[in-house]
Design a protein around this motif. Structure first.
Motif: not given
Ligand code: NIG
Ligand code: FE
Length: 451
Positions: A109-119, A178-183
């Motif tokens: 899977f290609v996950d094209s919208h994530t906010h991977l980094v959070f506390p 594969t994934l996209e990750a946003k700041s």
């Protein structure tokens, strides 16, 4: 330079290399034994071969090969086809064998919208919502995105990395490669830079490919609450050029909605990003129809995401464009909202549709693409085949990695997800359990489950 641009040897594997340089002081010959693998036992091999991106009826064509096989050399797919043909190839005879025993295999899977980094999670808000508070009310009372921002700013890169690494392992266990990750949970320069640098480090240190997006325009940070225009100026004149110059992101995103950025602000920010080489993506029409979907078309954005509140004319305009319509049904599910994206009209009018988790602590705390497929089928009336196209080749197109990911075709990365079912429709049919029994990334098995 990002690793996947250099097409390196797959990470996490030792390739024996005999250095014969002693033979001559001037000539160095490297003899590299590339690992060869043949994968058989595919009840259904979903290749997703063919035209990119997929629209309309083509989204139902998964390029299925029954009793198929894949021959892998190093990190790439070297041959795909019916088992008998692949097994008869001379090169495959000495290859290592992986027999899937009659399972379904598809591109990772290609996950094209994530906010991977959070506390940390926001489980207390979940409980408040169950008791009747809305997402907006919670945000106004000091929760929401800004509460995560406050904590991320204080969180060490090591702690952030530890949490993100655990989550990446879970992504892999659910078949994502594969994934996209946003700041966007930093909103000051040190914290945005910390997030983007961490994404680069994670990309290098673990097997999944991570594609970074700059979301400095998530919400207006508290220190600019009374002067949002100054924050937009800062983004446009300072941060976006810095992100681009340092190669910290490939895309630029804006959350254009009530309580976040207005349409004119979003236009300025995304146009500035584009001028620096950052391709636009946009959070559009999640809670309010702001015109952001039209802006995505105007700016030739890679993707317009959410789209729960677009109208019929927006649907027509999106369908006539090359903007990928990325639907995020995890949000509506988690927030308990009745409004749904018009998936059927989008698909039936020929829009390029993708599905993603929107993994984040506020609106969609899931890494599971199989769960997103179940929600897409049950709640958005997307068929299982359309959902699989929307979770593989179309998001690969939206991330501009369709030359190497999103389908099982010769020359692409050997990125595979194997499911413990014999019919691909059973992937969304089952829900709330993880049937992904094997994940392969660039030819390396990174997850297996005995079931
Ligand atoms: O995509 N809508 C904006 N951003 C996220 C939510 C982030 C949060 O609540 O922490 C989303 O849904
Ligand atoms: Fe989001």
């Amino acid at each position: 330079m990002r690793t996947h641009d250099r097409h390196p040897a797959p990470r996490g594997r030792t390739i024996p290399a005999n250095d014969w340089s002693f033979a001559s002081p001037r000539v160095t010959i490297l003899q590299i034994n590339v690992r060869e693998v043949i994968v058989t036992g595919c009840a259904e091999l979903l290749t997703l071969r063919g035209a990119v991106p997929r629209r309309g009826p083509a989204m139902r064509d998964l390029g299925v090969i029954r009793d198929g096989a894949i021959f892998i050399r190093g990190d790439r797919i070297a041959a795909v086809g019916p088992r008998r043909r692949i097994e008869s190839l001379r090169q495959t005879r000495s290859a290592e064998k992986i027999d899937l025993g009659g399972r379904v295999v598809l591109p990772g899977f290609v996950d094209s919208h994530t906010h991977l980094v959070f506390p940390e999670t926001r489980a207390s808000e979940y409980e408040q919502r169950i008791s009747g508070k809305s997402y907006d009310e919670i945000a106004r009372a000091g929760g929401g995105i800004l509460s995560t921002v406050k904590k991320l700013r204080r969180c060490s890169p090591d702690r952030l990395a530890a949490r993100a690494s655990c989550d990446l392992e879970k992504f892999a266990q659910h078949g994502t490669t594969t994934l996209e990750a946003k700041s966007g949970y930093g909103l000051d320069w040190p914290s945005e830079a910390k997030t983007l640098q961490l994404l680069h480090k994670l990309h290098e240190d673990q097997p999944l490919d991570i594609i970074p997006t700059f979301l400095g325009a998530h919400v207006v940070p508290p220190e600019y609450r009374r002067k949002p225009g100054d924050y937009v100026d800062l983004l446009v004149h300072r941060w976006i050029p810095s992100v681009a110059t340092a190669g910290l992101a490939e895309f630029c995103d804006v959350y254009c909605d009530r309580g976040a950025f207005t349409l004119p602000q979003a236009r300025r920010i995304l146009a500035a990003g584009r001028a620096c080489g950052l391709v636009p993506r946009i959070h559009a029409a999640q809670f309010q129809r702001t015109g952001a979907a039209r802006l995505a078309i105007e700016l030739q954005a890679a993707s317009a995401d959410h789209l729960d509140r677009v109208n019929a004319s927006d649907v027509r305009a999106l369908a006539a464009s090359n903007v990928v319509c990325t639907l995020l049904p995890g949000c509506g599910f988690h927030l308990g909202l009745p409004q749904r994206a018009p998936a059927r009209p989008l698909l039936d009018s020929g829009a390029i549709v993708a599905l993603a988790t929107d993994f984040n602590p506020g609106t969609s705390p899931t890494v599971s693409m199989p769960m997103i497929l179940s929600l897409a089928c049950n709640q958005l009336r997307i068929t299982p085949a359309e959902a699989i196209s929307a979770a593989t080749i179309n998001p690969a197109y939206s991330l501009r990695v369709h030359d190497r990911a999103g389908s099982i075709e010769v020359g692409k990365y050997a990125d595979l997800a194997v499911f413990d079912v014999a019919d691909h429709r059973e992937i969304p049919y089952h829900f709330g359990m993880n049937l992904c029994s094997m994940t392969m990334k660039r030819g390396v098995v990174i997850h297996t489950k005995n079931s």
